[in-house]
Scaffold this active site. Sequence first.
Site, PDB file in Angstrom:
ATOM      1  N   ASP A  92     -29.952  -3.262 -10.230  1.00 25.70           N
ATOM      2  CA  ASP A  92     -29.083  -2.833  -9.143  1.00 25.70           C
ATOM      3  C   ASP A  92     -27.653  -2.799  -9.694  1.00 25.70           C
ATOM      4  O   ASP A  92     -27.093  -3.843 -10.036  1.00 25.70           O
ATOM      5  CB  ASP A  92     -29.217  -3.847  -8.000  1.00 25.70           C
ATOM      6  CG  ASP A  92     -28.315  -3.509  -6.813  1.00 25.70           C
ATOM      7  OD1 ASP A  92     -27.461  -2.616  -6.950  1.00 25.70           O
ATOM      8  OD2 ASP A  92     -28.477  -4.155  -5.763  1.00 25.70           O
TER       9      ASP A  92
ATOM     10  N   TYR B  24     -21.045   8.152   2.721  1.00 26.29           N
ATOM     11  CA  TYR B  24     -21.226   8.924   1.493  1.00 26.29           C
ATOM     12  C   TYR B  24     -19.902   9.551   1.045  1.00 26.29           C
ATOM     13  O   TYR B  24     -19.425   9.318  -0.055  1.00 26.29           O
ATOM     14  CB  TYR B  24     -22.279  10.003   1.747  1.00 26.29           C
ATOM     15  CG  TYR B  24     -22.734  10.748   0.515  1.00 26.29           C
ATOM     16  CD1 TYR B  24     -23.389  10.086  -0.519  1.00 26.29           C
ATOM     17  CD2 TYR B  24     -22.530  12.127   0.394  1.00 26.29           C
ATOM     18  CE1 TYR B  24     -23.818  10.781  -1.647  1.00 26.29           C
ATOM     19  CE2 TYR B  24     -22.962  12.818  -0.719  1.00 26.29           C
ATOM     20  CZ  TYR B  24     -23.611  12.146  -1.744  1.00 26.29           C
ATOM     21  OH  TYR B  24     -24.035  12.832  -2.861  1.00 26.29           O
TER      22      TYR B  24
ATOM     23  N   GLY C 237     -34.214   9.470 -10.057  1.00 23.69           N
ATOM     24  CA  GLY C 237     -34.000  10.385  -8.939  1.00 23.69           C
ATOM     25  C   GLY C 237     -34.276  11.833  -9.340  1.00 23.69           C
ATOM     26  O   GLY C 237     -34.677  12.113 -10.475  1.00 23.69           O
ATOM     27  N   PHE C 238     -34.025  12.714  -8.411  1.00 24.72           N
ATOM     28  CA  PHE C 238     -34.267  14.148  -8.646  1.00 24.72           C
ATOM     29  C   PHE C 238     -33.405  14.679  -9.795  1.00 24.72           C
ATOM     30  O   PHE C 238     -33.933  15.136 -10.824  1.00 24.72           O
ATOM     31  CB  PHE C 238     -34.005  14.891  -7.320  1.00 24.72           C
ATOM     32  CG  PHE C 238     -33.624  16.331  -7.455  1.00 24.72           C
ATOM     33  CD1 PHE C 238     -34.393  17.206  -8.208  1.00 24.72           C
ATOM     34  CD2 PHE C 238     -32.481  16.820  -6.808  1.00 24.72           C
ATOM     35  CE1 PHE C 238     -34.035  18.550  -8.321  1.00 24.72           C
ATOM     36  CE2 PHE C 238     -32.123  18.157  -6.918  1.00 24.72           C
ATOM     37  CZ  PHE C 238     -32.900  19.023  -7.687  1.00 24.72           C
TER      38      PHE C 238
ATOM     39  N   ASP D 141     -32.167   2.182 -12.794  1.00 33.07           N
ATOM     40  CA  ASP D 141     -32.465   2.573 -11.415  1.00 33.07           C
ATOM     41  C   ASP D 141     -33.014   1.351 -10.696  1.00 33.07           C
ATOM     42  O   ASP D 141     -33.668   0.519 -11.335  1.00 33.07           O
ATOM     43  CB  ASP D 141     -33.518   3.706 -11.413  1.00 33.07           C
ATOM     44  CG  ASP D 141     -33.398   4.613 -10.206  1.00 33.07           C
ATOM     45  OD1 ASP D 141     -33.520   4.098  -9.083  1.00 33.07           O
ATOM     46  OD2 ASP D 141     -33.183   5.825 -10.369  1.00 33.07           O
TER      47      ASP D 141
ATOM     48  N   SER E  85     -27.071   7.064  -6.505  1.00 34.07           N
ATOM     49  CA  SER E  85     -26.677   6.960  -5.095  1.00 34.07           C
ATOM     50  C   SER E  85     -27.687   7.738  -4.265  1.00 34.07           C
ATOM     51  O   SER E  85     -28.198   8.758  -4.716  1.00 34.07           O
ATOM     52  CB  SER E  85     -25.288   7.573  -4.866  1.00 34.07           C
ATOM     53  OG  SER E  85     -24.989   7.620  -3.474  1.00 34.07           O
TER      54      SER E  85
ATOM     55  N   ARG F 160     -33.896  16.921   3.315  1.00 32.25           N
ATOM     56  CA  ARG F 160     -32.995  17.991   2.902  1.00 32.25           C
ATOM     57  C   ARG F 160     -33.569  19.352   3.285  1.00 32.25           C
ATOM     58  O   ARG F 160     -34.770  19.517   3.409  1.00 32.25           O
ATOM     59  CB  ARG F 160     -32.781  17.938   1.395  1.00 32.25           C
ATOM     60  CG  ARG F 160     -31.881  16.823   1.027  1.00 32.25           C
ATOM     61  CD  ARG F 160     -31.835  16.688  -0.450  1.00 32.25           C
ATOM     62  NE  ARG F 160     -30.741  15.807  -0.773  1.00 32.25           N
ATOM     63  CZ  ARG F 160     -29.498  16.216  -0.987  1.00 32.25           C
ATOM     64  NH1 ARG F 160     -29.194  17.491  -0.953  1.00 32.25           N
ATOM     65  NH2 ARG F 160     -28.562  15.361  -1.259  1.00 32.25           N
TER      66      ARG F 160
HETATM   67  N1  UDP Z   1     -30.780  21.782   7.917  1.00 30.26           N
HETATM   68  C1  UDP Z   1     -31.588  22.571   8.721  1.00 30.26           C
HETATM   69  N2  UDP Z   1     -32.896  22.216   8.879  1.00 30.26           N
HETATM   70  C2  UDP Z   1     -33.433  21.128   8.258  1.00 30.26           C
HETATM   71  C3  UDP Z   1     -32.611  20.336   7.422  1.00 30.26           C
HETATM   72  C4  UDP Z   1     -31.280  20.693   7.292  1.00 30.26           C
HETATM   73  O1  UDP Z   1     -31.142  23.576   9.299  1.00 30.26           O
HETATM   74  O2  UDP Z   1     -34.647  20.889   8.442  1.00 30.26           O
HETATM   75  C5  UDP Z   1     -29.348  22.173   7.715  1.00 30.26           C
HETATM   76  C6  UDP Z   1     -28.334  21.054   7.897  1.00 30.26           C
HETATM   77  O3  UDP Z   1     -27.941  20.920   9.243  1.00 30.26           O
HETATM   78  C7  UDP Z   1     -27.207  21.526   6.993  1.00 30.26           C
HETATM   79  C8  UDP Z   1     -27.922  22.289   5.872  1.00 30.26           C
HETATM   80  O4  UDP Z   1     -29.225  22.577   6.376  1.00 30.26           O
HETATM   81  O5  UDP Z   1     -26.371  22.424   7.680  1.00 30.26           O
HETATM   82  C9  UDP Z   1     -28.047  21.507   4.582  1.00 30.26           C
HETATM   83  O6  UDP Z   1     -28.554  20.234   4.883  1.00 30.26           O
HETATM   84  P1  UDP Z   1     -28.984  19.166   3.797  1.00 30.26           P
HETATM   85  O7  UDP Z   1     -29.442  17.954   4.550  1.00 30.26           O
HETATM   86  O8  UDP Z   1     -29.939  19.737   2.822  1.00 30.26           O
HETATM   87  O9  UDP Z   1     -27.675  18.793   2.942  1.00 30.26           O
HETATM   88  P2  UDP Z   1     -26.092  18.805   3.192  1.00 30.26           P
HETATM   89  O10 UDP Z   1     -25.619  20.050   2.545  1.00 30.26           O
HETATM   90  O11 UDP Z   1     -25.788  18.797   4.673  1.00 30.26           O
HETATM   91  O12 UDP Z   1     -25.618  17.589   2.513  1.00 30.26           O
END
Ligand code: UDP
Length: 315
Positions: A59, A148, A13-14, A34, A78, A189
């Site tokens: 797994d 999660y 993973g990352f 992994d 995860s 993300r």
């Molecule tokens: N978010 C956003 N635009 C995107 C993707 C995510 O504004 O294209 C927002 C999302 O709603 C959250 C924050 O960025 O408030 C971080 O989201 P991410 O999915 O990276 O991880 P989280 O911190 O929520 O686990």
Amino acid sequence: MGLKTVLLTGCSGFIGSNLTDFLLKKGYRVIGMDNLCSGRQKNIEHLKNNPNFLFINADITKKISVDEKLDFILHFASRASPPDYQEFPIETLMANSFGTLNLLELAKKNEAVLVFASTSETYGDAKVLPTPETYWGFVNPIGPRSCYDESKRFGEALCMAYHRQHKVEVRIIRIFNTYGPRMKPGDGRVVTNFIIQSLNNQPLTIFGDGEQTRSFCYVDDLIDGVHKVMTVPNISGEVFNLGNPAEKTMKELAEKIQELVGKTGMIYKELPVDDPQRRLPDISKAKSVLDWDPKTSLDDGLQKTIEYLKQYIKK
Ligand code: UDP
């Protein structure tokens, strides 16, 4: 003295693959495990001929055995991206429950130190900010993120039970938003979305009003903290926040990325259910006990991430 051996789950993973490189450079033997459900083979391809690295495609939710004596077990396997774990909620629950159980059994057998990669999500939509380790969280147990949040909370509880009942050496880290090279483009993300969108000359997708905050830690800083948690003595049963306390709204993050890549505009989309409003770690415990502090500025870290992600842009 021979090499210390680390079993690292989630090695493709990352964070796992960056951690593998770091540990090999430090002189550890690394057994990387992994099942490649979200990790990518290409992240560890360069280690194919490294005699101190062994890859096991397995797994962790099934019974696992390793033929070598283990000194450390680092459980990083995860799914962690919200759209990804919400698409595979059962697998996510199993990796952090049955997976953690299997690894704790292995730690017990080997008398190894186990580090459990938990998350700031155990705090849910935190009402105490900056959030210290002593905060118990504000989590929806049946919402779309619960697979999660709750499985990480269960994983933490299980670690503490093994610590108390079987005296296993466990250490828990709560990882706040982390970014850097080898993040998977397209896993939804915010950092990867914004960078890929701006490199493609598309508007950035802001969810909600963009006033929600996150605190972004560069991966090398995080890994330095993980290594300290592994090796500092007398911290069994302790939990540490690892994250960068520089809080940013998503609008500020979008503006910063546009400053670095170019202006492509922004469009507003619906805020996902149970999206936490603010996330900000209190890292005073990591500072005082581990002597750890993140060093990389958001500008420097984003530049490196942008360089990495350029390979995914269609010319
Ligand atoms: N978010 C956003 N635009 C995107 C993707 C995510 O504004 O294209 C927002 C999302 O709603 C959250 C924050 O960025 O408030 C971080 O989201 P991410 O999915 O990276 O991880 P989280 O911190 O929520 O686990």
